[in-house]
Enzyme design. Structure first.
Site, PDB file in Angstrom:
ATOM      1  CG  ASP A  87      -0.384   0.022   2.521  1.00 44.02           C
ATOM      2  OD1 ASP A  87       0.854  -0.074   2.626  1.00 44.02           O
ATOM      3  OD2 ASP A  87      -1.138   0.144   3.517  1.00 44.02           O
ATOM      4  CB  SER A  88       4.585   1.681  -0.179  1.00 43.63           C
ATOM      5  OG  SER A  88       4.748   0.507  -0.941  1.00 43.63           O
ATOM      6  CD  GLU A 106       0.501  -1.477   7.909  1.00 40.38           C
ATOM      7  OE1 GLU A 106       0.171  -0.700   8.831  1.00 40.38           O
ATOM      8  OE2 GLU A 106       0.942  -1.073   6.813  1.00 40.38           O
ATOM      9  CE  LYS A 155       3.046  -5.695   3.789  1.00 41.18           C
ATOM     10  NZ  LYS A 155       2.419  -4.683   4.661  1.00 41.18           N
ATOM     11  CD  GLU A 180       7.829  -0.274   7.455  1.00 41.17           C
ATOM     12  OE1 GLU A 180       6.893  -1.009   7.067  1.00 41.17           O
ATOM     13  OE2 GLU A 180       8.002   0.882   7.024  1.00 41.17           O
ATOM     14  CG  ASP A 190       0.193  -4.084   2.015  1.00 38.90           C
ATOM     15  OD1 ASP A 190      -0.053  -4.805   3.001  1.00 38.90           O
ATOM     16  OD2 ASP A 190       0.983  -3.118   2.059  1.00 38.90           O
TER      17      ASP A 190
HETATM   18  O1  KIV Z   1       3.487  -1.129   1.626  1.00 38.91           O
HETATM   19  C1  KIV Z   1       4.647  -1.550   1.586  1.00 38.91           C
HETATM   20  O2  KIV Z   1       5.398  -1.338   0.623  1.00 38.91           O
HETATM   21  C2  KIV Z   1       5.126  -2.311   2.723  1.00 38.91           C
HETATM   22  C3  KIV Z   1       6.580  -2.657   2.761  1.00 38.91           C
HETATM   23  C4  KIV Z   1       7.359  -1.460   3.123  1.00 38.91           C
HETATM   24  C5  KIV Z   1       6.851  -3.793   3.651  1.00 38.91           C
HETATM   25  O3  KIV Z   1       4.378  -2.621   3.580  1.00 38.91           O
END
Ligand code: KIV
Length: 275
Positions: A44-45, A115, A113, A182, A83
């Protein structure tokens, strides 16, 4: 060789380090896949490096599905992890399973993924029960920046470090197949890596993790809004791109580009019929 959640787990047993990068589109995913990367995270970056938001909180399920689909189309061998964006799993286990399912069915990810530690244990159990592999993510979890007060290293004192170790164990018990660590002290990341049987993937967590992940724009020098200490610049692609753009603009201005070799032609006979 195709990377799967099973091969991720085996890598830890064999002591083989795992490499992951983020990607958000087809052509970048193809390049990474051909470099034999183990896993690609459609993070989600995306919100920050592709969409220009100041953080990840505005990213939607629709954004994630759209980009995960594009990445999946470019990948043959890497494990594709999608994500889960802010508010797609925090609200209930139902939402968590439903949205994880969308990333698999519509986004064609192979794992998701999310969090959090103990606070999302029930969601992880439910998603795994639905036969969807889950990668956990603890330490600096960017979806919690308003609680943390910014992008700050987590687990620097013994009590917060203990909390992160407990969270890692909860993730393992809940059925996660790996854990992103992280921005935590390297000593803490090593301690966690030794105390869980699933691979840890570090970002700003030192060399003791079972694998590493970086945002590709960071490692290629393509994103200057934030410059985290943990990033190593493997190439100045941003600079190369700016030079190429400038070169192109100049050649267009000077009439140097395009040349005959870049142009199409028609026969003289056909051309004469035009008059
Ligand atoms: O969103 C993302 O790119 C991440 C990574 C930094 C692990 O969660």
């Amino acid at each position: 060789m195709k990377n799967t959640v099973a091969t991720f787990k085996q890598s830890k047993l064999k002591g083989e380090k795992l490499s992951m990068l983020t990607a958000y589109d087809y052509s970048m995913a193809r390049l990474m896949d051909s470099s034999e990367i183990n896993g690609i995270l459609v993070g989600d970056s995306l919100g920050m490096v592709c969409l220009g938001y100041k953080d990840t909180l505005s990213v939607t399920m629709e954004d994630m599905i759209h980009h995960t689909k594009a990445v999946s189309r470019g990948v043959k061998n890497a494990l594709v992890v999608g994500d889960m964006p802010f508010m797609s799993y925090q609200t209930s286990t139902y939402d968590a399973v439903k949205n994880a399912g969308r990333l698999i069915q519509e986004g064609t990810a192979e794992a998701v993924k999310l969090e959090g530690g103990a606070s999302v244990e029930e969601q992880i159990k439910a998603i795994v029960k639905a036969q969807i592999p889950v990668m956990g993510h603890i330490g600096l979890t960017p979806q919690s920046i308003n609680i943390f007060g910014g992008f700050k290293v987590q687990g620097k004192d013994s009590s917060s470090a203990r909390q992160i170790i407990d969270d890692a164990k909860k993730l393992e018990e809940a059925g996660a197949f790996s854990i992103v660590l992280e921005c935590v002290p390297a000593e803490l990341a090593s301690r966690i890596t030794e105390s869980v049987s699933i691979p840890t993937i570090g970002i700003g967590a030192g060399p003791g993790c079972d694998g590493q992940i970086l945002v590709y724009q960071d490692m290629l020098g393509m994103f200057s809004d934030l410059k985290p200490k943990f990033v190593k610049n493997y190439a100045n692609v941003g600079e190369i791109m700016i030079n190429a753009f400038k070169n192109y603009i100049e050649e267009v201005k000077q009439g140097v580009f395009p040349q005959t070799v870049h142009s199409f032609s028609m026969s003289e006979g056909e051309l004469n019929k035009l008059y």
